[in-house]
Structure formats: structure tokens, C-alpha cells
Design an enzyme around this catalytic site. Structure first.
Site, PDB file in Angstrom:
ATOM      1  N   ASP A  36       0.842  -1.202   0.000  1.00 26.12           N
ATOM      2  CA  ASP A  36       0.000   0.000   0.000  1.00 26.12           C
ATOM      3  C   ASP A  36       0.879   1.255   0.000  1.00 26.12           C
ATOM      4  OD1 ASP A  36      -2.101   1.731   0.180  1.00 26.12           O
ATOM      5  OD2 ASP A  36      -2.904   0.941   2.060  1.00 26.12           O
ATOM      6  N   ASP A  37       0.879   1.996  -1.106  1.00 28.80           N
ATOM      7  CA  ASP A  37       1.677   3.242  -1.224  1.00 28.80           C
ATOM      8  C   ASP A  37       3.180   2.991  -1.362  1.00 28.80           C
ATOM      9  OD1 ASP A  37      -0.600   4.783  -0.930  1.00 28.80           O
ATOM     10  OD2 ASP A  37       0.002   5.763   0.926  1.00 28.80           O
ATOM     11  N   CYS A  57      -5.226   4.910  -3.927  1.00 26.22           N
ATOM     12  CA  CYS A  57      -5.516   3.539  -3.501  1.00 26.22           C
ATOM     13  C   CYS A  57      -6.748   2.922  -4.161  1.00 26.22           C
ATOM     14  CB  CYS A  57      -5.697   3.481  -1.985  1.00 26.22           C
ATOM     15  SG  CYS A  57      -4.260   4.058  -1.063  1.00 26.22           S
ATOM     16  N   ASP A 117      -0.094  -0.449  -5.047  1.00 26.38           N
ATOM     17  CA  ASP A 117      -1.254   0.203  -5.682  1.00 26.38           C
ATOM     18  C   ASP A 117      -0.932   1.586  -6.254  1.00 26.38           C
ATOM     19  OD1 ASP A 117      -0.982   1.399  -3.192  1.00 26.38           O
ATOM     20  OD2 ASP A 117      -3.044   1.057  -2.547  1.00 26.38           O
ATOM     21  N   ASN A 118       0.097   2.245  -5.728  1.00 27.06           N
ATOM     22  CA  ASN A 118       0.530   3.540  -6.284  1.00 27.06           C
ATOM     23  C   ASN A 118       1.885   3.870  -5.702  1.00 27.06           C
ATOM     24  OD1 ASN A 118      -2.035   4.344  -4.191  1.00 27.06           O
ATOM     25  ND2 ASN A 118      -0.051   5.240  -3.691  1.00 27.06           N
TER      26      ASN A 118
END
Length: 510
Positions: A13-14, A49, A284-285
Site C-alpha cells: 500500500d503506497d 488507492c 497500488d501507487n
């Protein structure tokens, strides 16, 4: 004949790749990257997200899955998403055809668990074993939906630290699943998302690490969209201290992800299943810490926010490979279905399978040359009382009134990577129809926007291509790009002026 391969998808995540996010993940690089292939040009469909995760699950660009931000109103885990998109997600295909046992653990979508959209009782179609986090990433004091029943966790490290809990649930699944059927396992870690809570044994790791001082760190983005120009340069000492501290904390949380990867790989090895399992590691990013004087967030069109790691190992993937081919996260669903033996063309997915590339039977010269990035900015209707000068329409503001988002930070980009060009072309849906263009070969840190100096014909072709991609669906998303020899440009199809088409995303779902 070999039984169908197993598939493991580990989604962080991130996690960035541009500003050093992979550096602490030593075991992950060794156990997945060095044992397989690393894709160096992996771009997300949206640098946020929920829209990005929706693109992973559906294989669709945001204009087709309609998840535009992290709110219920923006269709993040909304009832409309549940009705129209979840039944067509790739896990639903895997399960529907009866062969794969499916397992999910971790953060799903930011609004998952919301009372207005079925609460934690809602288990999306496609999952046999469901351990999903209620709402957004946390490390302690959270609720998991265990197959639709709430399980509350406190703040005791050995029982509750979420990254470790996910590792343990994953290992339990591997030990107790049926050996007669292949499995698909998706593990979605909270790390390195805020609040950046490290496991106790890692709380003092990396004491001297600072955010990288790249050429675009703490400089004024003078030729960029107004949101970037409003960032104060140089940043205040307190902002720099804050972002350096956050950077260190992010790395510390990743040490537990590295442990999780090692546990899963070792368990597969002990069970004799590693050689028949594809393991995919991604995010996700991306993320930024101080680039163009923006303290920290994602949401921007630049490489640091749209580019993510992608490492894959598995059957017939030779070790120590690196590929510069352009991969989008809408390709993950089609690739996983391809591995599982399904005809991807029978789905409505916009992405394409990169399995042939990984196992060395794909033709890299005919691979796609561009992908689409879409983002719909968010802003508050009222002025932030602490920052009245900026007026209404901004959000994610820091104490010194530097804001990371606004409702007209709404853009779409064509990101091109081919033999002939490494280019990014972006249009904003704002009063100026602001355009940003970067030649990444000459300017990897995106310091100079060449929209005003680039050849007019290139601009027209890129505008044409962007409009086409923003209305594409399925096969039409995979047509030749501007720098592809098969590209056909018909000026008659041009509009009289640059017309942004972002408002397509505003269509509400029935």
C-alpha cells in the site's frame, strides 16, 4: 501434464519504486526479483488507492469501473461497485470456473466495511477464504471481516500487528487448504501506508536515513499545473523534518513485509509447491516526499506517484531478468487469468496478459507502446479556515497551507514507452485545459514541461490518442499508440480545440 499453477499476489500500500521504496526489501528482491523478472516500467491506472485497486481487481481503467476516489460517493466499495464490477473481477472468474480455491487477506478497498455498503458482512464474489480489513490501512486496533464476521484486534504486538497477522493467516491457509486444487492467494499489506507503525523490533532501524535529495526535491515546479506551483519553496525546516521522519518510518514498516514474503516463500518451498507457483509482488501507487516541494502524498501525475514495483517469479520464468516493456496494473487480472488457463478475450478487461513476455514466448517488438493514467481530484466546497487565501476547492492541506489535492487536479495522461520515445502527455480538466509534456529520456526527473516547445503535430497526435484511450473499452484500449508503426492518425477526427473528456468519469452508476 503439470497441474495448473498456483498464484500468489502480494499487494503493498503506497510503495514507491522511484524514491527508494524497494531498498529495505532485501529478501523480497532476492526471493522474487532475482528468482524471476523485474518490470521497470510498471504504471498504475490511477495514483490513488481505491481507483488503482479497482483497476487491479477488474482489469479496467477508471472510466470503465467508475471508482474515481477513496470515498463511497466516488464508488469506493459502494453498492454500485458491488453490483456492477465485483461480479466481473478476476477472482470471481477464478472461482466461478471451479478450479481455484481463493484466499484474500488484508486491505481491500478504503471504504470496505462501511455500514452504508453492507458492512463487514459483505464478502465479494470470488473469495472462498476472506480476511479483509475494515476500511483503510492500520497496524493495530482494527477490525477484520473473517468470512463476513467481525473480528476485532487490539494493540498487542504478537497477536495484533497487522502485517504479521496477515503472514500468519496466509501460512495457516497454505497448511490447511486442499491439495487437490490449485490456489490463488492475495495478501494485501497495510505497509508502507500511514500511520507507519513499525513492529517493535524495527522501531529504531535506519536511524540516519533521509528522503532522497533527487534533482526534483524541494524545487519549485514553475512550469506545472497551479497546484504544484502553490507549493512553497524552499519547504520549511519543519516540513523537511516531518517528511524525512515519515520516510524512515515507511522503511521500518517494510521490514515486516520483507518477513512476510520470506515466510510465504519458505512455506511454499517446504511444501514442495514453490516450483509450480507464480508469485507477484507490486503496489497500488507510488509516493512522494518533497518532490516539487510537495511534502508527502500520492495523487500526482509524475513518475514518483504513478510508477510501482513489479516482481514476478514462477514456472518457466528465467531468473535475473529485467524488462523495460510498459506494464499497467490493468494487466494483472488478465495475466492471472491467463496463468489459470482462461481466455482473457472473453472478459471485458482493458489490460493484456504479460505472461508470454515473462516466459519468453512473447514478441517484445509488438508489445504495446502506451497506457492511460486517469485521476479525478478532490476538493472541499468551503475554504480551509487555516488557509483562506487558497479559497475553496482544495484538500489534503499541510499546516503551512501547502495543499496536495484540489478538485481541478483532474487529469488524464498517455504514458508512452517504446524504442522511439519515453514520453508523458497529460491534459487537465480545468479552466486552462493545462497541458504537461515530459521527455523522460532527456529529463527523467520531469523538471521541464515541454508542452510549449514540442512539435505541434506530436501534440495533436497525443491529444487524439488521449481522447481515444479515455473512451476505450476492452480491445480498443490495446490499439497501437502514437509511437507504434501501426498507428493511424486521421486529423478529421480531431476536435477544433483540445477538449478534455474527464467529465465522463462523473457519470453516476445506476
Amino acid at each position: 501434464m503439470n497441474p495448473r499453477p498456483n498464484i500468489v499476489l502480494i499487494l503493498t500500500d503506497d510503495l514507491d519504486v522511484s524514491i527508494g521504496g524497494m531498498i529495505p526489501l532485501v529478501k523480497t528482491k532476492k526471493l522474487i526479483g532475482d528468482a524471476g523478472i523485474t518490470f521497470t516500467n510498471t504504471i498504475v491506472a490511477s495514483p490513488l488507492c481505491c481507483p488503482s485497486r479497482a483497476s487491479i481487481l477488474t482489469g479496467k481503467y477508471p472510466h470503465n469501473h467508475h471508482v474515481v476516489n477513496n470515498t463511497l460517493e466516488g464508488n469506493c466499495s459502494s453498492t454500485a461497485w458491488q453490483k456492477t464490477q465485483e461480479p466481473d473481477s478476476f477472482p470471481a472468474f477464478l472461482q466461478k470456473h471451479g478450479t481455484y480455491q481463493t484466499f484474500f487477506a488484508g486491505k481491500y478497498l478504503n471504504e470496505y466495511g462501511s455500514k452504508k455498503a453492507g458492512g463487514v458482512e459483505h464478502v465479494p464474489p470470488g473469495w472462498d477464504h476472506w480476511f479483509a480489513l475494515d476500511r483503510n490501512s492500520k497496524y493495530y486496533n482494527y477490525t477484520l471481516s473473517v468470512n463476513g464476521r467481525a473480528q476485532r484486534h487490539g494493540q498487542n504486538y504478537s497477536e495484533d500487528y497487522l502485517t504479521d497477522v496477515l503472514a500468519n493467516i496466509s501460512i495457516d491457509f497454505l497448511e490447511n487448504k486442499s491439495n487437490r486444487r490449485p490456489f490463488f492467494m492475495m495478501v494485501s499489506t497495510p505497509a508502507p501506508h500511514s500511520p507507519w507503525t513499525a513492529a517493535p523490533q524495527y522501531e529504531s532501524s535506519f536511524p540516519n536515513v533521509k528522503a532522497p535529495r533527487d534533482p526534483n526535491f524541494n524545487i519549485h515546479g514553475k512550469d506545472k499545473h497551479w497546484l504544484i506551483r502553490q507549493a512553497k519553496t524552499p519547504m520549511t525546516n519543519s516540513s523537511v523534518e516531518f517528511l524525512d521522519n515519515a520516510y524512515r518510518k515507511r522503511w521500518r514498516t517494510l521490514l515486516s513485509v520483507d518477513d512476510l514474503v520470506e515466510k510465504v516463500v519458505k512455506k511454499l518451498e517446504v511444501r514442495g509447491e514453490l516450483s509450480n507457483t507464480y508469485i507477484i509482488f507490486t503496489s497500488d501507487n507510488g509516493y512522494h516526499t518533497g518532490q516539487f516541494s510537495l511534502p508527502m502524498d500520492k495523487r500526482q501525475l509524475y513518475e514518483f506517484d504513478i510508477r510501482v514495483p513489479l516482481l514476478v517469479r514462477g514456472p518457466n520464468i528465467k531468473p535475473n531478468q529485467t524488462s523495460q516493456l510498459l506494464i499497467a496494473n490493468v494487466d494483472l487480472g488478465p495475466t492471472i487469468l491467463d496463468i489459470a488457463g482462461y481466455n482473457v478475450n472473453e472478459t471485458k478487461m482493458d489490460g493484456m496478459s504479460f505472461l508470454p513476455i515473462m516466459i519468453g514466448i512473447g514478441n517484445s517488438s509488438t508489445w504495446r507502446s502506451d497506457v492511460l493514467v486517469e485521476y479525478e481530484g478532490e476538493g472541499s466546497n468551503i475554504s480551509d479556515p487555516a488557509c483562506p487565501l487558497l479559497g475553496p476547492g482544495v484538500s489534503e492541506c499541510f499546516p503551512d497551507c501547502v495543499c496536495e489535492d484540489s478538485y481541478n487536479n483532474t487529469y488524464a495522461c498517455v504514458r508512452t514507452v517504446s524504442q522511439a520515445a519515453n514520453l508523458q502527455y497529460c491534459e487537465f480538466d480545468d479552466n486552462e485545459v493545462f497541458v504537461e509534456v515530459y521527455n523522460l529520456t532527456a529529463d527523467p526527473f520531469q523538471l521541464s514541461n515541454i508542452a510549449k516547445s514540442i512539435d505541434q503535430e506530436v501534440l495533436e497526435k497525443m491529444n487524439h490518442r488521449l481522447m481515444m484511450l479515455q473512451s476505450c473499452s476492452g480491445q480498443s484500449c490495446r490499439t497501437p499508440g502514437v509511437y507504434d508503426s501501426k498507428f493511424r492518425f486521421d486529423p478529421r477526427l480531431m476536435f477544433s480545440s483540445l477538449v478534455p473528456h474527464r467529465n465522463k468519469l462523473r457519470q453516476t452508476l445506476k
